[in-house]
Design a protein around this motif. Sequence first.
Motif: not given
Length: 409
Positions: A205, A388, A391, A393-394
């Motif tokens: 990330k 995910t 982005s 989203d997780a």
Amino acid sequence: MNWWGFTPQPIAAEQYIAAFNEEYPDIEVTFRQLPIDGYDAALRPALSSNAGPDVFAVAPGGGIASVALYGNNAIDLTDAITESLGDDWESQVSATGVEPLTVDGELRALSIGSTFAGNLWINQDLFDEFDLEVPTTLDEWKDACDTFRAGGQGCFIQGAGQVAFNQDTLQSIADSVKPGVWTAASRGEASWDDPAIVEALTIWKDLFDSGIMADGALGLQQYPDASNAFLGGQYAMVQMGTWYMQYATAAGAAEAVGASGVTGAEPFTMLAAPFPDVAGNGNPAQMFGDSDWGLAVSSRSRNQAAATTFATWLTTSVAGQQLVANILNDIPALGGIQPQWDEIELVNPDVQSANLQELIERTTTVSEPRLSLVSSELQEAIGVASTTVASGDATPEEAAATLQATMGG
């Protein structure tokens, strides 16, 4: 006879076929390269018809061109390799190309050679222009990208939308955190929500948040988008494995740069670099790999004898495997074959020759697989986790928990 594959590049296939025809002039081989993402969709119906390929590429694991999926459409080549190399043939070829290409106890494809990931490729000309050293840590990687961007130059490119390649980067990151944890999880010997996997996803990330990953990376494909952008000189680094060595050659670079679609692009000094120690734990960069792809002979082929002759020649003969070595796309499956460096024209041999030889030498100690443990279900789960998290989203913890819930039984 017709040969289908998602690899090699046409320039390499043409060389393979020309050399084969020097020994077998009466066998005409036509190569058709299909895009990676479209290969399965084209191959599946073709193998069920009488108009499909006579010989086709398959790969270990459950991803693209999976031998587990298409092996049942291929004949057993055990007798063919035994006739070529003798009863002790298994001692003469790389083990990475035997069990991973075996289905129901039958050898459904012959490995052309192996590829390995766990390294980056850099444009040394750009590093020289910006007076930068190759990054060895996460902070150095961030600093290098800041410098490149300040000068209007792209830094690192990866097509994170083509999730099969996200696994390579994640495995490299995980090995930096805790060597072997990714392979252990793939074998079911460790949990996918292990703290080391969570940390790897956290660093993944960070690559997006810090700007190491190019803007819009999730909307890009590794091929052709990221590859063309790097080969066209738009970015200084790319995540690719040993299969990218072919673009260090003068012929390979000229074709690839010309096909990149970048106006004015020219071949450059491309070098392999170890994946940075992004976790900061002092663990040396790891490489991982297995059979790149194998040649399978269709059970519906009307030219099985010719197809078997071609597949066997390219994968087991000294002439065929020497050509494989010299093209620098794969590490040959046949033992004892090394590139003939005095016959290989590199873009910048004074710099590249030692670098490529060192890269190949590193592969001789690899013990971790790359694709052979990856089922289609695992590849999909890794793709979901990687995208995910990237982005937002997780969270890394949530994605790791989902991975474990999906794969942990």
